[in-house]
Design a protein around this motif. Structure first.
Motif, PDB file in Angstrom:
ATOM      1  N   ARG A   1       0.815  -1.227   0.000  1.00  0.00           N
ATOM      2  CA  ARG A   1       0.000   0.000   0.000  1.00  0.00           C
ATOM      3  C   ARG A   1       0.844   1.270   0.000  1.00  0.00           C
ATOM      4  N   LEU A   2       2.090   1.135  -0.358  1.00  0.00           N
ATOM      5  CA  LEU A   2       2.952   2.310  -0.525  1.00  0.00           C
ATOM      6  C   LEU A   2       3.199   2.518  -2.019  1.00  0.00           C
ATOM      7  N   LEU A   3       2.929   3.754  -2.499  1.00  0.00           N
ATOM      8  CA  LEU A   3       3.161   4.062  -3.914  1.00  0.00           C
ATOM      9  C   LEU A   3       4.061   5.281  -4.017  1.00  0.00           C
ATOM     10  N   LEU A   4       4.982   5.250  -4.971  1.00  0.00           N
ATOM     11  CA  LEU A   4       5.966   6.333  -5.113  1.00  0.00           C
ATOM     12  C   LEU A   4       5.574   7.283  -6.235  1.00  0.00           C
ATOM     13  N   ALA A   5       5.895   8.571  -6.040  1.00  0.00           N
ATOM     14  CA  ALA A   5       5.697   9.564  -7.115  1.00  0.00           C
ATOM     15  C   ALA A   5       6.818  10.601  -7.044  1.00  0.00           C
ATOM     16  N   GLY A   6       7.069  11.267  -8.165  1.00  0.00           N
ATOM     17  CA  GLY A   6       8.073  12.333  -8.218  1.00  0.00           C
ATOM     18  C   GLY A   6       9.486  11.791  -8.076  1.00  0.00           C
ATOM     19  N   ASP A   7      10.345  12.569  -7.426  1.00  0.00           N
ATOM     20  CA  ASP A   7      11.747  12.160  -7.289  1.00  0.00           C
ATOM     21  C   ASP A   7      11.895  10.853  -6.518  1.00  0.00           C
ATOM     22  N   ALA A   8      10.914  10.514  -5.690  1.00  0.00           N
ATOM     23  CA  ALA A   8      10.984   9.228  -4.982  1.00  0.00           C
ATOM     24  C   ALA A   8      10.844   8.077  -5.976  1.00  0.00           C
ATOM     25  N   ALA A   9      10.129   8.325  -7.069  1.00  0.00           N
ATOM     26  CA  ALA A   9       9.922   7.280  -8.070  1.00  0.00           C
ATOM     27  C   ALA A   9      11.100   7.185  -9.022  1.00  0.00           C
ATOM     28  N   THR A  10      11.714   8.317  -9.308  1.00  0.00           N
ATOM     29  CA  THR A  10      12.861   8.313 -10.228  1.00  0.00           C
ATOM     30  C   THR A  10      13.731   9.528  -9.963  1.00  0.00           C
ATOM     31  N   ALA A  11      15.032   9.325  -9.885  1.00  0.00           N
ATOM     32  CA  ALA A  11      15.953  10.468  -9.830  1.00  0.00           C
ATOM     33  C   ALA A  11      16.309  10.792 -11.269  1.00  0.00           C
ATOM     34  N   ILE A  12      16.183  12.052 -11.626  1.00  0.00           N
ATOM     35  CA  ILE A  12      16.447  12.423 -13.020  1.00  0.00           C
ATOM     36  C   ILE A  12      17.336  13.655 -13.044  1.00  0.00           C
ATOM     37  N   SER A  13      18.281  13.690 -13.958  1.00  0.00           N
ATOM     38  CA  SER A  13      19.185  14.843 -14.012  1.00  0.00           C
ATOM     39  C   SER A  13      18.393  16.078 -14.458  1.00  0.00           C
ATOM     40  N   PRO A  14      18.791  17.269 -14.015  1.00  0.00           N
ATOM     41  CA  PRO A  14      18.023  18.470 -14.404  1.00  0.00           C
ATOM     42  C   PRO A  14      18.331  18.967 -15.816  1.00  0.00           C
ATOM     43  N   SER A  15      19.027  18.164 -16.627  1.00  0.00           N
ATOM     44  CA  SER A  15      19.488  18.628 -17.942  1.00  0.00           C
ATOM     45  C   SER A  15      18.339  18.988 -18.884  1.00  0.00           C
ATOM     46  N   ALA A  16      17.169  18.415 -18.712  1.00  0.00           N
ATOM     47  CA  ALA A  16      16.049  18.746 -19.600  1.00  0.00           C
ATOM     48  C   ALA A  16      14.850  19.259 -18.802  1.00  0.00           C
ATOM     49  N   ALA A  17      15.071  19.615 -17.540  1.00  0.00           N
ATOM     50  CA  ALA A  17      14.026  20.223 -16.702  1.00  0.00           C
ATOM     51  C   ALA A  17      12.767  19.354 -16.629  1.00  0.00           C
ATOM     52  N   LYS A  18      12.955  18.092 -16.310  1.00  0.00           N
ATOM     53  CA  LYS A  18      11.810  17.165 -16.295  1.00  0.00           C
ATOM     54  C   LYS A  18      11.297  16.817 -14.899  1.00  0.00           C
ATOM     55  N   GLY A  19      12.122  16.963 -13.861  1.00  0.00           N
ATOM     56  CA  GLY A  19      11.791  16.396 -12.549  1.00  0.00           C
ATOM     57  C   GLY A  19      10.483  16.890 -11.965  1.00  0.00           C
ATOM     58  N   ALA A  20      10.305  18.200 -11.907  1.00  0.00           N
ATOM     59  CA  ALA A  20       9.085  18.739 -11.296  1.00  0.00           C
ATOM     60  C   ALA A  20       7.871  18.390 -12.153  1.00  0.00           C
ATOM     61  N   ASN A  21       8.084  18.337 -13.450  1.00  0.00           N
ATOM     62  CA  ASN A  21       6.972  18.009 -14.350  1.00  0.00           C
ATOM     63  C   ASN A  21       6.530  16.558 -14.167  1.00  0.00           C
ATOM     64  N   LEU A  22       7.513  15.672 -14.049  1.00  0.00           N
ATOM     65  CA  LEU A  22       7.161  14.270 -13.772  1.00  0.00           C
ATOM     66  C   LEU A  22       6.449  14.150 -12.433  1.00  0.00           C
ATOM     67  N   ALA A  23       6.867  14.976 -11.478  1.00  0.00           N
ATOM     68  CA  ALA A  23       6.254  14.931 -10.148  1.00  0.00           C
ATOM     69  C   ALA A  23       4.774  15.310 -10.240  1.00  0.00           C
ATOM     70  N   ILE A  24       4.469  16.363 -10.995  1.00  0.00           N
ATOM     71  CA  ILE A  24       3.074  16.841 -11.100  1.00  0.00           C
ATOM     72  C   ILE A  24       2.212  15.817 -11.850  1.00  0.00           C
ATOM     73  N   LEU A  25       2.747  15.290 -12.954  1.00  0.00           N
ATOM     74  CA  LEU A  25       1.960  14.335 -13.734  1.00  0.00           C
ATOM     75  C   LEU A  25       1.766  13.022 -12.972  1.00  0.00           C
ATOM     76  N   GLY A  26       2.806  12.599 -12.279  1.00  0.00           N
ATOM     77  CA  GLY A  26       2.681  11.376 -11.476  1.00  0.00           C
ATOM     78  C   GLY A  26       1.657  11.553 -10.372  1.00  0.00           C
ATOM     79  N   ALA A  27       1.653  12.735  -9.767  1.00  0.00           N
ATOM     80  CA  ALA A  27       0.703  12.989  -8.676  1.00  0.00           C
ATOM     81  C   ALA A  27      -0.731  12.906  -9.182  1.00  0.00           C
ATOM     82  N   GLU A  28      -0.966  13.419 -10.379  1.00  0.00           N
ATOM     83  CA  GLU A  28      -2.338  13.342 -10.900  1.00  0.00           C
ATOM     84  C   GLU A  28      -2.746  11.888 -11.166  1.00  0.00           C
ATOM     85  N   LEU A  29      -1.832  11.135 -11.781  1.00  0.00           N
ATOM     86  CA  LEU A  29      -2.142   9.715 -12.032  1.00  0.00           C
ATOM     87  C   LEU A  29      -2.425   8.989 -10.710  1.00  0.00           C
ATOM     88  N   LEU A  30      -1.604   9.282  -9.720  1.00  0.00           N
ATOM     89  CA  LEU A  30      -1.754   8.592  -8.436  1.00  0.00           C
ATOM     90  C   LEU A  30      -3.055   9.000  -7.732  1.00  0.00           C
TER      91      LEU A  30
END
Ligand code: RFL
Length: 389
Positions: free
Chosen positions: A278-307
């Motif tokens: 019953r534990l589900l991960l989202a955002g940086d907890a789900a994946t560490a991503i380099s900031p080279s393409a500015a994806k981390g916060a965006n993945l966090a927001i989209l993952g949160a909506e899916l979750l």
């Protein structure tokens, strides 16, 4: 405390999730290790992708972003052979970024959640989690005054970043890549030197400029992985930025006081499981991503909506299939973002000093940059990936 969903972490992932659950009438509490002041002043991301902005707008969380953020759609590559501008907002699917500093988004999201009656427990560190395979998983959290509280939920949402307790509690095979690259990340109190994102492609190393607000600008400088921030005094920083951003050719930089400097090691982690019981991960907890393409916060927001959808279905409709579907939907998004972030790393950085194929890799990088100048197909590929997830 007893609630339906315990959200660990008050970053973009945890706060978007908490707001969506709150709006769906699902009880949740947020546990955050740091103080409210700390999270509301932690500057990190600034470039929000259109899909992330759409999530915020759809759920009524975009008032701050719409009033203070601004569209951005041009990046400029500056190399020793010259420079070029790529208007990614007019290529591919033709969509811009919205520039809105992460700390302002976090501030907006906290205010909105509290306004709706939500509870965020600041200075409360989740130390242990357990009973994940039961219907009542729990978190043991320590407050600033040293008291330990047990917080029980029906689900736990691990939004506590890559070094929190959640990621460690999900047994997973993790593909790890340390890119061997470190950036000095700087915040400068000055307007941007150019309204464009600047990517300086230089034999000495990468330099970048990202506009943030009219009077705060982010700069990046690739540095030696063994460097400390003390190795980079103001004079050295500005000399390197001028050289690598080719200020002699493109005009002077707008200099100002450096108000923050930190080191960012470019590191990526992709795990094959995002859920344990019953534990589900989202955002940086789900994946560490380099900031080279500015994806981390965006993945966090989209993952949160899916979750949020998956948890609502599970808690209100009794449909547990959404929990598995969450992982199935989020994983390809993570993998695409990781692939493009790695593509950007190769584009922006010179080969490592000990790379036995350094000359060869330099040629490949030149070809990749040239493609972006001359090929519409490559511009479309870049633009779709740059703003998309
Ligand atoms: P966060 O934002 O790290 O939030 C996690 C929260 O969890 C708390 N926490 C705990 N709370 C309770 N108990 C514990 N045991 C806890 N352990 C941790 C932490 O205090 C924290 O408040 O994770 P989240 O929500 O997943 O959001 C991820 C983003 O913050 C991150 O991916 C981005 O900032 C990455 N990133 C960028 N992403 C973009 O999409 N666009 C950008 O332009 C962009 N620029 C950047 C960036 C990251 C950077 N750095 C510093 C790595 C620029 C930089 C310099």
């Amino acid at each position: 405390i007893d609630t339906e969903v315990v959200v660990l972490g008050a970053g973009p992932a945890g706060l978007v999730l908490a707001n969506l659950l709150g709006a769906a009438g699902i009880g949740c509490v947020v546990l955050e290790r740091q103080s409210r002041r700390w999270v509301e002043n932690r500057s990190r991301a600034g470039f929000l992708a259109p899909d992330a902005v759409a999530v915020l707008r759809t759920h009524g969380l975009a008032a701050g972003l719409d009033s203070r953020g601004h569209d951005h759609d041009v990046c400029e590559f500056r190399g020793v052979d010259g420079g070029f501008e790529l208007c990614y907002g007019k290529r591919g699917s033709g969509r811009p970024h919205t520039v809105h500093p992460q700390q302002e988004l976090v501030t907006d999201l906290i205010a909105e959640f509290l306004r709706g009656g939500g509870a965020v427990h600041f200075e409360t560190t989740a130390e242990f989690i357990g009973d994940l395979d039961t219907e009542r998983p729990w978190v043991m959290a320590r407050t600033a005054d040293g008291r330990v509280r047990r917080v029980t939920g029906r689900y736990l949402a691990g939004c506590d970043g890559g070094r929190g307790v959640s990621a460690a509690a999900v047994p997973a095979r993790t593909a790890v890549r340390d890119h061997g690259i470190t950036w000095l990340a700087l915040l400068v109190q000055a307007p941007p030197s150019s309204p464009n994102v600047l990517y300086g492609v230089h034999p000495d190393g990468f330099a970048g400029q990202m506009p943030r607000t009219p009077d705060i600008t982010r700069y990046y400088l690739q540095c030696d992985p063994s460097d400390t921030v003390e190795d980079w005094d103001d004079a050295r920083v500005w000399a390197a930025l001028r050289r690598r951003l080719h200020a002699d050719r493109h005009g002077p930089l707008v200099e100002g006081p450096i108000v923050e400097r930190g080191l960012v090691r470019l590191r990526s982690e992709i795990r094959d499981r995002l859920r344990h019981g019953r534990l589900l991960l989202a955002g940086d907890a789900a994946t560490a991503i380099s900031p080279s393409a500015a994806k981390g916060a965006n993945l966090a927001i989209l993952g949160a909506e899916l979750l949020a959808h998956a948890l609502s279905d599970a808690l209100r409709g009794g449909d547990l299939s959404g929990l598995g579907q969450y992982c199935a939907d989020y994983t390809p998004m993570i993998e695409r973002a990781q692939e493009f972030s790695h593509w950007m790393i190769d584009l922006l950085h010179p080969p490592a000093a000990d790379d036995p194929h350094a000359d060869y890799h330099r040629v490949l990088r030149r070809a990749r940059l040239r493609d972006l100048v001359v090929s519409r197909a490559h511009q479309d590929f870049f633009s779709d990936n740059y703003v998309g997830l």
